[in-house]
Write an enzyme that holds these catalytic residues in place. Structure first.
Site, short mmCIF file in Angstrom:
data_model
loop_
_atom_site.label_atom_id
_atom_site.label_comp_id
_atom_site.label_asym_id
_atom_site.label_seq_id
_atom_site.Cartn_x
_atom_site.Cartn_y
_atom_site.Cartn_z
N ALA A 191 80.00 72.13 86.49
CA ALA A 191 81.03 72.37 85.47
C ALA A 191 82.44 72.19 86.03
O ALA A 191 83.36 72.92 85.66
CB ALA A 191 80.86 73.77 84.86
N ARG A 192 82.58 71.22 86.95
CA ARG A 192 83.90 70.88 87.53
C ARG A 192 84.49 71.99 88.40
O ARG A 192 85.66 71.95 88.75
CB ARG A 192 84.91 70.50 86.44
CG ARG A 192 84.43 69.44 85.52
CD ARG A 192 85.28 68.18 85.63
NE ARG A 192 84.43 67.01 85.40
CZ ARG A 192 84.64 65.81 85.94
NH1 ARG A 192 85.64 65.64 86.75
NH2 ARG A 192 83.86 64.81 85.68
N ILE A 193 83.70 73.01 88.72
CA ILE A 193 84.20 74.05 89.62
C ILE A 193 83.81 73.60 91.03
O ILE A 193 82.78 74.01 91.57
CB ILE A 193 83.62 75.44 89.27
CG1 ILE A 193 83.86 75.77 87.79
CG2 ILE A 193 84.23 76.52 90.17
CD1 ILE A 193 85.32 75.83 87.38
#
Ligand SMILES: Cc1cc2nc3c(=O)[nH]c(=O)nc-3n(C[C@H](O)[C@H](O)[C@H](O)COP(=O)(O)O)c2cc1C
Length: 223
Positions: A191-193
């Site tokens: 999730a783009r983290i």
């Protein structure tokens, strides 16, 4: 297929004490898996004495985790060679696209010992050895024929026949060691983290001319 690959392992928490062993492991894995044509392609940025930057791709031939440098080979008289002569600092990036990882290295460059350059040059394909003599890398070329004529002249000069010939290393061709003063590792997260950390250490020139490396200190960074 992207969705079928296992998620990339994040960096340990707390962070490992030493970053280049991880980078070397990532490079070995990327070379082994060979999911991109040149897994060891490394963007290399140099700059002039006035701080004007330039960047290009070279091949990262080795990551030596201890004492901590990466090795690439080139023409010492090329544009990058001249910039490194004037300002012996560089920044490099390896992007392991298929493994969702990035390595950034910043530091100080010096020539590799001549014996290392000789050994590596001798291991290269004959055409690459001839090319190293024939191409005055980064200099203007009148036409492609001019370069082909230079290749033919070198072939004659060194008595190359077929796949055979003793072509010595040109004095203007060899390796550089980029001694790491800072290393940053980046791993794509869900999730783009993403996960990202930077290691820094001191590099000091001792009286005998050798570089002395201080201990690494690590910090996790916001992605
Ligand atoms: C995949 C790839 C690998 C390359 N590897 C090298 C290399 O190992 N050494 C090198 O001198 N040039 C290499 N080149 C060419 C450089 O990108 C560049 O064109 C050349 O070194 C001249 O750069 P300069 O004029 O800034 O010195 C490579 C290019 C590509 C696309």
């Amino acid at each position: 297929m992207r969705g079928m690959t296992a998620p990339t392992e994040l960096l340990d928490d707390p962070l490992p004490a030493e970053p280049l062993a991880i980078a070397a492991r990532w490079l070995a894995q990327a070379l082994h898996e060979h999911r991109q044509p040149n897994p060891n392609a490394m963007m290399l940025a140099t700059s002039t004495r006035q701080g004007v930057p330039s960047a290009r791709v070279v091949l990262c031939k080795e990551i030596i985790a201890d004492p901590g440098y990466v090795v690439f080979y080139t023409n010492y008289l090329s544009r990058k060679g001249r910039e490194l002569q004037d300002n012996p600092r560089a920044a490099a990036v390896l992007h392991f696209d298929a493994q969702h990882r990035q390595v950034r290295i910043e530091g100080v460059v010096e020539h590799t010992p001549q014996a290392d350059s000789d050994a590596y040059f001798a291991s290269r394909a004959l055409a690459s050895r001839v090319g190293a003599w024939a191409s005055a890398q980064s200099e203007p070329l009148q036409s492609r024929e001019q370069l082909l004529a230079a290749v033919a002249a070198i072939t004659t000069r060194f008595g190359v026949s077929g796949d055979d010939g003793l072509v010595p290393r040109p004095p203007h061709w060899g390796g550089y060691r980029l001694w790491a003063e800072a290393v940053e590792l980046w791993v794509e997260g869900a999730a783009r983290i993403h996960d990202r950390a930077r290691w820094v250490r001191s590099l000091q020139r001792a009286r005998d001319g050798q570089l002395e490396c201080g201990p690494w200190s690590a910090t996790r960074l916001q992605p």
